[in-house]
Design an enzyme around this catalytic site. Sequence first.
Site, PDB file in Angstrom:
ATOM      1  N   ARG A 121       0.586  -1.258   0.258  1.00 46.78           N
ATOM      2  CA  ARG A 121       0.118  -0.129  -0.017  1.00 46.78           C
ATOM      3  C   ARG A 121       0.873   1.081  -0.085  1.00 46.78           C
ATOM      4  O   ARG A 121       0.947   1.958   1.113  1.00 46.78           O
ATOM      5  CB  ARG A 121      -1.018  -0.018   1.266  1.00 46.78           C
ATOM      6  CG  ARG A 121      -1.961  -0.915   1.044  1.00 46.78           C
ATOM      7  CD  ARG A 121      -2.977  -0.924   2.060  1.00 46.78           C
ATOM      8  NE  ARG A 121      -4.222  -1.539   1.541  1.00 46.78           N
ATOM      9  CZ  ARG A 121      -5.319  -1.543   1.949  1.00 46.78           C
ATOM     10  NH1 ARG A 121      -5.317  -1.094   3.336  1.00 46.78           N
ATOM     11  NH2 ARG A 121      -6.271  -1.987   1.338  1.00 46.78           N
ATOM     12  N   GLN A 126      -1.022   2.637  -5.899  1.00 41.21           N
ATOM     13  CA  GLN A 126      -2.319   2.940  -5.722  1.00 41.21           C
ATOM     14  C   GLN A 126      -3.419   2.350  -7.143  1.00 41.21           C
ATOM     15  O   GLN A 126      -4.223   1.644  -6.886  1.00 41.21           O
ATOM     16  CB  GLN A 126      -2.556   4.122  -5.454  1.00 41.21           C
ATOM     17  CG  GLN A 126      -3.137   4.283  -4.005  1.00 41.21           C
ATOM     18  CD  GLN A 126      -3.330   5.787  -3.481  1.00 41.21           C
ATOM     19  OE1 GLN A 126      -3.070   6.889  -4.428  1.00 41.21           O
ATOM     20  NE2 GLN A 126      -3.692   5.930  -2.262  1.00 41.21           N
ATOM     21  N   ASP A 129      -3.992  -1.681  -7.301  1.00 45.41           N
ATOM     22  CA  ASP A 129      -4.604  -2.196  -5.945  1.00 45.41           C
ATOM     23  C   ASP A 129      -5.751  -2.746  -6.209  1.00 45.41           C
ATOM     24  O   ASP A 129      -6.791  -2.273  -6.392  1.00 45.41           O
ATOM     25  CB  ASP A 129      -4.687  -0.951  -4.769  1.00 45.41           C
ATOM     26  CG  ASP A 129      -4.878  -1.599  -3.626  1.00 45.41           C
ATOM     27  OD1 ASP A 129      -5.384  -2.740  -3.514  1.00 45.41           O
ATOM     28  OD2 ASP A 129      -4.565  -1.003  -2.524  1.00 45.41           O
ATOM     29  N   SER A 132      -8.551  -2.712  -3.199  1.00 44.34           N
ATOM     30  CA  SER A 132      -9.199  -1.418  -3.333  1.00 44.34           C
ATOM     31  C   SER A 132     -10.457  -1.354  -4.351  1.00 44.34           C
ATOM     32  O   SER A 132     -11.491  -1.144  -4.109  1.00 44.34           O
ATOM     33  CB  SER A 132      -8.220  -0.283  -3.344  1.00 44.34           C
ATOM     34  OG  SER A 132      -7.662  -0.307  -2.174  1.00 44.34           O
ATOM     35  N   TYR A 229      -3.687  -0.456   7.514  1.00 48.58           N
ATOM     36  CA  TYR A 229      -4.410  -1.510   8.068  1.00 48.58           C
ATOM     37  C   TYR A 229      -4.713  -1.268   9.627  1.00 48.58           C
ATOM     38  O   TYR A 229      -4.016  -0.682  10.410  1.00 48.58           O
ATOM     39  CB  TYR A 229      -3.740  -2.663   7.773  1.00 48.58           C
ATOM     40  CG  TYR A 229      -4.105  -3.185   6.321  1.00 48.58           C
ATOM     41  CD1 TYR A 229      -4.856  -3.740   5.874  1.00 48.58           C
ATOM     42  CD2 TYR A 229      -2.681  -3.257   5.555  1.00 48.58           C
ATOM     43  CE1 TYR A 229      -5.119  -3.918   4.360  1.00 48.58           C
ATOM     44  CE2 TYR A 229      -2.798  -3.709   4.165  1.00 48.58           C
ATOM     45  CZ  TYR A 229      -3.973  -4.035   3.765  1.00 48.58           C
ATOM     46  OH  TYR A 229      -4.087  -4.670   2.473  1.00 48.58           O
TER      47      TYR A 229
HETATM   48  P1  NAD Z   1      -9.752  -3.648   5.463  1.00 46.49           P
HETATM   49  O1  NAD Z   1     -10.263  -4.368   4.506  1.00 46.49           O
HETATM   50  O2  NAD Z   1      -8.626  -4.249   5.883  1.00 46.49           O
HETATM   51  O3  NAD Z   1     -10.509  -3.094   6.711  1.00 46.49           O
HETATM   52  C1  NAD Z   1     -11.683  -2.568   6.504  1.00 46.49           C
HETATM   53  C2  NAD Z   1     -11.926  -1.372   7.727  1.00 46.49           C
HETATM   54  O4  NAD Z   1     -12.263  -2.147   8.843  1.00 46.49           O
HETATM   55  C3  NAD Z   1     -10.502  -0.685   8.049  1.00 46.49           C
HETATM   56  O5  NAD Z   1     -10.599   0.557   7.907  1.00 46.49           O
HETATM   57  C4  NAD Z   1     -10.104  -0.998   9.509  1.00 46.49           C
HETATM   58  O6  NAD Z   1      -9.550  -0.041   9.987  1.00 46.49           O
HETATM   59  C5  NAD Z   1     -11.525  -1.379  10.021  1.00 46.49           C
HETATM   60  N1  NAD Z   1     -11.467  -2.439  11.126  1.00 46.49           N
HETATM   61  C6  NAD Z   1     -10.688  -3.376  11.644  1.00 46.49           C
HETATM   62  N2  NAD Z   1     -10.899  -3.942  12.759  1.00 46.49           N
HETATM   63  C7  NAD Z   1     -12.099  -2.987  13.450  1.00 46.49           C
HETATM   64  C8  NAD Z   1     -12.711  -3.037  14.430  1.00 46.49           C
HETATM   65  N3  NAD Z   1     -12.554  -3.887  15.560  1.00 46.49           N
HETATM   66  N4  NAD Z   1     -13.825  -2.080  14.387  1.00 46.49           N
HETATM   67  C9  NAD Z   1     -14.150  -1.368  13.704  1.00 46.49           C
HETATM   68  N5  NAD Z   1     -13.382  -1.109  12.512  1.00 46.49           N
HETATM   69  C10 NAD Z   1     -12.354  -2.123  12.349  1.00 46.49           C
HETATM   70  O7  NAD Z   1      -9.043  -2.154   5.020  1.00 46.49           O
HETATM   71  P2  NAD Z   1      -9.049  -1.419   3.628  1.00 46.49           P
HETATM   72  O8  NAD Z   1     -10.410  -0.890   3.518  1.00 46.49           O
HETATM   73  O9  NAD Z   1      -8.716  -2.629   2.458  1.00 46.49           O
HETATM   74  O10 NAD Z   1      -8.264  -0.117   3.656  1.00 46.49           O
HETATM   75  C11 NAD Z   1      -8.067   0.768   4.908  1.00 46.49           C
HETATM   76  C12 NAD Z   1      -7.340   1.914   4.535  1.00 46.49           C
HETATM   77  O11 NAD Z   1      -6.224   1.625   3.976  1.00 46.49           O
HETATM   78  C13 NAD Z   1      -8.005   2.717   3.445  1.00 46.49           C
HETATM   79  O12 NAD Z   1      -9.184   3.466   3.876  1.00 46.49           O
HETATM   80  C14 NAD Z   1      -6.797   3.707   3.032  1.00 46.49           C
HETATM   81  O13 NAD Z   1      -6.682   4.697   3.804  1.00 46.49           O
HETATM   82  C15 NAD Z   1      -5.921   2.745   2.971  1.00 46.49           C
HETATM   83  N6  NAD Z   1      -5.335   2.183   1.751  1.00 46.49           N
HETATM   84  C16 NAD Z   1      -4.127   2.803   1.010  1.00 46.49           C
HETATM   85  C17 NAD Z   1      -3.906   2.383  -0.285  1.00 46.49           C
HETATM   86  C18 NAD Z   1      -2.625   2.756  -0.756  1.00 46.49           C
HETATM   87  O14 NAD Z   1      -1.876   3.813  -0.244  1.00 46.49           O
HETATM   88  N7  NAD Z   1      -2.007   2.212  -2.068  1.00 46.49           N
HETATM   89  C19 NAD Z   1      -4.437   1.142  -0.863  1.00 46.49           C
HETATM   90  C20 NAD Z   1      -5.675   0.934  -0.134  1.00 46.49           C
HETATM   91  C21 NAD Z   1      -6.048   1.387   1.117  1.00 46.49           C
END
Ligand code: NAD
Length: 376
Positions: A121, A126, A129, A132, A229
């Site tokens: 990430r 991006q 990905d 995403s 994460y």
């Molecule tokens: P994910 O699918 O791993 O998790 C989904 C969401 O669940 C996350 O926001 C996490 O914080 C939340 N979560 C985990 N445990 C929890 C709990 N006990 N209670 C409530 N919520 C909980 O995450 P995702 O959606 O794949 O990505 C999260 C973040 O990563 C994105 O919002 C973004 O900011 C970042 N991201 C960055 C890149 C990049 O820079 N290339 C790419 C993808 C995502």
Amino acid sequence: MKIAVLKETAAGETRCAAIPETVRKFIALGAEVAVERGSGEHASMPDADFEAAGARLGSRDDVLKDAGVLLAVNGPDAQSLNGAGKDVLLVGMLDPARRRDEIDRYASAGLQALAMEWMPRITRAQSMDVLSSQSNLAGYKAVIDAASAYGRAFPMMMTAAGTVSPAKLFVMGAGVAGLQAIATARRLGAQVSATDVRSATREQILSLGAKPIFVENVGGIEGEGLGGYATEMSPEYQKAQAELVSGHIAKQDLVITTALIPGKPAPRLISDAQIATMRPGSVVVDMAADAGGNVEGTVAGESMVRHGVTVMGATNLARSLAADASALYARNLYNFLSAFWDKDQAQPVLPDDDEIVKGIRLTRGGKVVNERLSAA
Ligand code: NAD
């Protein structure tokens, strides 16, 4: 360089690893593209569209012959790739954590297996990905499915026959899927609230017009967390979160859960007793069902009614948006391969010391080479 697009064989898979647009772009880079017949049939892309884009159509054997790159959505059986040469790149969502034996077979076959879901990430990656791109569509579809299972309307309506009150929808986990779920539910007119453990999401929730509901008395994860994460939370935090959820959930009509922790089972966020406090006709969609579920008792791929509440164990939601999911996925693959394309050699060149290559390369030269797999 010949790029082969494989027809998916997994049950229920609708997506395709290429679209005519990416075929044209690969040809513009100097590649030849061969598409297995019928690859796009479940994603509204007939063979003729690929042919018109310049691809050659053929059987699995035809497309494998002399190919240097194989594009797939799901990891194919190693046995079905017998016709491929040595050191051929196999690019797809290979699910290395759950398909370790198959990864070993890719190594034995001399393939260079690249798992797109292990893309680091980082900003540079991006546009590559796949998690995403697919989660975003899944977040949208979860709300659409919830809306169709819900026997009431989402928006407030003032009619001559009286007022319909707006639906209250709560999103747990405001990552990629959760944020899209918030945005979709808002567009449909629901009153939306959302929670997460990462403090950076508070602003994101607010900016989408939803109400943040956060544990206040125990610290969560500062900022974005590790690479965006979350990690497992302390027992204290879990207790505080359970109390918060108990107070909030009884007033909700719909709940979408999306919480995941990499490499761990999904955190349990909603108990059966909490579901029982919701009013009959409410809907809960558990998008973490495949990873063990955020909701007690959800079964992946099944929908059930408990205490009058419909509880859906959502899986592979992106598959039901086959055309868009294929388009975004195919562009992720193109963005990855074109970023490493060497014009002089007219093929992708993957440097050993590149962070992206280190993240996604699983096998090479007959061996498993990825640190995450060697450590397992
Ligand atoms: P994910 O699918 O791993 O998790 C989904 C969401 O669940 C996350 O926001 C996490 O914080 C939340 N979560 C985990 N445990 C929890 C709990 N006990 N209670 C409530 N919520 C909980 O995450 P995702 O959606 O794949 O990505 C999260 C973040 O990563 C994105 O919002 C973004 O900011 C970042 N991201 C960055 C890149 C990049 O820079 N290339 C790419 C993808 C995502």
